[in-house]
Design a protein around this motif. Structure first.
Motif, short mmCIF file in Angstrom:
data_model
loop_
_atom_site.label_atom_id
_atom_site.label_comp_id
_atom_site.label_asym_id
_atom_site.label_seq_id
_atom_site.Cartn_x
_atom_site.Cartn_y
_atom_site.Cartn_z
N GLY A 52 0.79 -1.23 0.00
CA GLY A 52 0.00 0.00 0.00
C GLY A 52 0.82 1.28 0.00
N PHE A 53 2.06 1.18 -0.48
CA PHE A 53 2.86 2.41 -0.65
C PHE A 53 2.37 3.12 -1.91
CE2 PHE A 53 5.87 -0.79 1.10
CZ PHE A 53 6.02 -0.23 2.35
N ILE A 54 2.42 4.44 -1.89
CA ILE A 54 2.06 5.18 -3.10
C ILE A 54 3.31 5.87 -3.65
CG2 ILE A 54 0.61 7.01 -4.07
CD1 ILE A 54 -1.35 6.53 -1.75
N ASN A 55 3.67 5.49 -4.87
CA ASN A 55 4.83 6.12 -5.51
C ASN A 55 4.35 7.21 -6.46
OD1 ASN A 55 6.86 4.56 -4.29
ND2 ASN A 55 6.45 2.87 -5.71
N LEU A 56 4.95 8.37 -6.30
CA LEU A 56 4.46 9.53 -7.04
C LEU A 56 5.53 10.10 -7.95
CD1 LEU A 56 3.19 11.03 -3.74
CD2 LEU A 56 1.63 10.45 -5.61
N ARG A 57 5.12 10.44 -9.15
CA ARG A 57 6.05 11.14 -10.04
C ARG A 57 5.46 12.52 -10.34
NH1 ARG A 57 10.37 9.21 -12.54
NH2 ARG A 57 9.72 7.07 -12.08
N LEU A 58 6.25 13.54 -10.14
CA LEU A 58 5.73 14.89 -10.33
C LEU A 58 5.74 15.24 -11.82
CD1 LEU A 58 7.46 16.77 -7.36
CD2 LEU A 58 5.19 15.71 -7.45
N ALA A 59 4.84 16.15 -12.18
CA ALA A 59 4.75 16.58 -13.58
C ALA A 59 5.95 17.46 -13.93
CB ALA A 59 3.45 17.35 -13.79
N ALA A 60 6.56 17.19 -15.09
CA ALA A 60 7.75 17.94 -15.50
C ALA A 60 7.43 19.43 -15.57
CB ALA A 60 8.24 17.43 -16.86
N ASP A 61 6.28 19.74 -16.10
CA ASP A 61 5.89 21.12 -16.26
C ASP A 61 5.84 21.85 -14.90
OD1 ASP A 61 4.95 23.18 -17.93
OD2 ASP A 61 2.95 22.90 -17.01
N PHE A 62 5.29 21.14 -13.92
CA PHE A 62 5.22 21.68 -12.56
C PHE A 62 6.64 21.91 -12.01
CE2 PHE A 62 5.26 20.36 -7.99
CZ PHE A 62 4.65 21.47 -7.45
N LEU A 63 7.50 20.93 -12.17
CA LEU A 63 8.87 21.06 -11.67
C LEU A 63 9.59 22.23 -12.34
CD1 LEU A 63 10.10 17.34 -11.52
CD2 LEU A 63 9.63 18.87 -9.58
N GLN A 64 9.37 22.38 -13.62
CA GLN A 64 10.02 23.47 -14.36
C GLN A 64 9.58 24.83 -13.83
OE1 GLN A 64 10.48 20.97 -18.55
NE2 GLN A 64 8.84 22.48 -18.39
N ARG A 65 8.28 24.95 -13.59
CA ARG A 65 7.78 26.24 -13.08
C ARG A 65 8.26 26.50 -11.66
NH1 ARG A 65 2.62 25.58 -12.46
NH2 ARG A 65 2.33 23.73 -13.74
#
Ligand code: ARG
Length: 583
Positions: A86-99
């Motif tokens: 039940g771990f949740i692995n998250l990948r952030l949106a590139a666009d969000f990281l760039q901003r």
């Protein structure tokens, strides 16, 4: 700019509440950077810890949360996957990281928000002893304490630095008595090196001559009672020592000034009332003529309740008495709510007993808390406490000379064309930085071996490695005849995975600073800066900046370089370490 981690946390809480409306709003979603970047950027463990309470299987709850993230984290999270139980692995949106990274670049605080509840911190560190030369072991309290002061101040806390000099007590009885035997008056004066050996002589006499020891004990009582002759010589000794401490502090580049001095003597008038109050409250009891506190929960070596003596049978007060008085002063007069003491780990029991006693006396209560920040010992190559070849404690001044000399030789070899002035300035920043960083980079409670090769390694977790990453970035801007400030406002676009990794790391700065302030552990900032510098070096190998394929990519890489340089500089500054423009 909204903090990356906080934003992600609130997306997760919102997703949880959308999935299970009855879920509490104040849950900790337990988000951490993933150990394995293949799996994602962050991992959230809230489903694991909340499932039972909410009557669900962890995996089902995790799936329900991830289904909601599409709504609550739109634009922030690119993908969320449930792993294992039940771990949740998250990948952030590139666009969000760039901003976010572009916003960090134009933020003078690099995204680090001031503390929501700034407090008054009383920070006790350095505290060398008068009439003794500073030696290698003083690096620890001085550098760790100074880094903590800087981090807490950066977060907007009000920090009262307290240099609790050992300028009172038994050792002065010995020294004064010995000096008086030699015909000293207040006008006599000798440099610190001589005081050091006079102190050694006094100590030998104290151990060997019972009559001298008796006079020395009486002398302490006389000093504490304000006897003019004793006080006058004591003042002269203190002034001589202060000159020596000032020089060391200036060289180390620490914040401490004369205004921060609150030596043991400062508390003299508070000792008797403190003892009386403990007596009146029934916390101090007579034992063999001395007055003692037996704080519950502490045992001595024989398994009996451990005594903390607060007044000797001859009326003299002790180290513990002073610390109890100091604590009351910190709370009542300085209005501190967080009291921090940076000393070696061997004093852990002392402080635990002082804190327990203060609690029982009602001096430590409500939101006021006291923390001991213990650290380990600096060892020599033989794994014993670091000494000189002659067997004495290594003098701090000699050690700093050697650090600068070694750094100068390395600079000479790497960059012989620099001017003599520049070499000197760089050798200072690198040499002193290496020693300080070498001390700060290791979990503070651990002992460490003092090793020049480790501290001055240009490829390891060291000050020169970080300083060099900064220099490399400055060189790019110099070469392009560009002002690093000009990159502010350039949009960031990822064209290579290492750029994304670099941005992700940059955006972790606020969380790292918070954790240093909470755990009072500067090594976490060192580890972060080392990871950041390593990523920048990888980026530098793979991603040409000035010769990038297009102006947009070049600008983005300049922006990433600029924000990395500022982060390195700020991080090193919080550790009390200088950056240089070339090396
Ligand atoms: N002077 C002491 C020593 O050299 C350290 C004092 C630390 N501060 C305190 N409040 N006890 O060990």
């Amino acid at each position: 700019m909204p903090d990356t981690l906080h934003l992600l946390e609130s997306c997760l809480v919102a997703a949880l509440r959308a999935a299970v409306p009855s879920a509490p709003a104040d849950v900790d979603p337990q988000v951490r950077p993933t150990a394995n970047p293949q799996l994602g950027d962050y991992q959230a463990n809230l489903a694991m810890s909340l499932a039972k309470k909410l009557g669900q299987k962890p995996r089902d709850l995790a799936l329900a949360i991830t289904a909601q993230l599409a709504h609550t984290a739109a634009g922030v999270v690119a993908s969320a996957e449930v792993a294992g139980p039940g771990f949740i692995n998250l990948r952030l949106a590139a666009d969000f990281l760039q901003r976010q990274t572009a916003a960090m670049l134009v933020d003078p605080r690099l995204g680090v928000a001031p503390a929501a509840q700034p407090e008054k911190v009383v920070l006790d560190y350095s505290a060398p002893n008068v009439a003794k030369e500073m030696h290698v072991h003083h690096i620890r309290s001085t550098c760790i304490g100074d880094a903590l002061a800087r981090v807490l101040m950066f977060l907007g806390h009000q920090v009262a630095r307290q240099n609790h000099l050992g300028d009172w007590g038994t050792q002065f009885g010995m020294l004064l008595e010995h000096l008086l035997d030699q015909g000293w008056t207040a006008a006599s004066s000798r440099p610190i090196e001589d005081l050091n050996s006079l102190y050694q002589q006094a100590k030998s006499r104290f151990d060997a001559e019972p009559a001298f020891a008796e006079r020395a004990r009486k002398r302490v009582v006389a000093l504490q009672a304000g006897d003019p002759t004793s006080v006058a010589i004591w003042k002269a000794l203190t002034e001589e020592s202060l000159k020596h401490f000032r020089t060391a502090y200036a060289r180390l580049g620490v914040l401490l000034t004369d205004d921060d001095i609150r030596g043991e003597s400062f508390y003299n008038d508070l000792l008797a009332p403190t003892v009386e109050e403990l007596h009146a409250k029934g916390l101090a009891v007579e034992s063999q003529g001395a007055l003692c506190v037996f704080p519950p929960g502490f045992l001595d070596r024989d398994g009996n309740p451990a005594a903390m003596i607060i007044r000797k049978s001859d009326g003299g007060f002790l180290y513990a008495t002073t610390d109890l008085a100091t604590l009351r002063h910190s709370v009542d007069d300085l209005k501190g709510t967080r009291l921090i003491y940076v000393t070696d780990a061997r004093q852990a029991q002392h402080f635990a007993m002082v804190f327990k006693t203060a609690e029982l006396a009602g001096w430590l209560q409500g939101n006021v808390r006291a923390e001991h920040v213990p650290f380990g010992t600096i060892l020599g190559k033989d794994n014993k406490p670091f000494k000189t070849r002659e067997g004495g404690a290594a003098k701090l001044a000699d050690l700093l000379d050697e650090a600068e000399e070694r750094a100068r030789r390395i600079i000479e070899e790497k960059n012989p064309s620099l001017s003599a002035d520049e070499k000197q300035q760089i050798a200072h920043a690198v040499g002193i930085g290496a020693v300080k960083y070498g001390d700060l980079a290791i979990d503070r409670v651990k002992d460490y071996v003092f090793d020049w090769d480790r501290m001055l390694n240009f490829d390891g977790n060291t000050a020169p490695y970080l300083q060099n990453a900064y220099v490399r970035i400055q060189a790019i801007f110099r070469k392009g005849s560009l002002d690093p400030q000009a990159a502010a406002g350039y949009p960031i676009v990822f064209t290579d995975p290492v750029e994304r990794s670099l941005a992700l790391k940059l955006l972790q700065l606020p969380a790292v600073i918070d954790s240093v302030a909470q755990a009072l552990e500067p090594s976490r900032l060192c580890g972060y800066l080392y990871d950041l510098a390593s990523l920048y070096h990888q980026f530098y190998e793979k991603c040409p900046v000035l010769t990038a394929d297009s102006p947009a990519v070049r600008d983005s890489r300049l922006a990433l370089s600029s924000v990395t340089a500022r982060t390195l500089q700020k991080g090193l500054d919080l550790l009390g370490i200088a950056t240089i423009e070339r090396m």
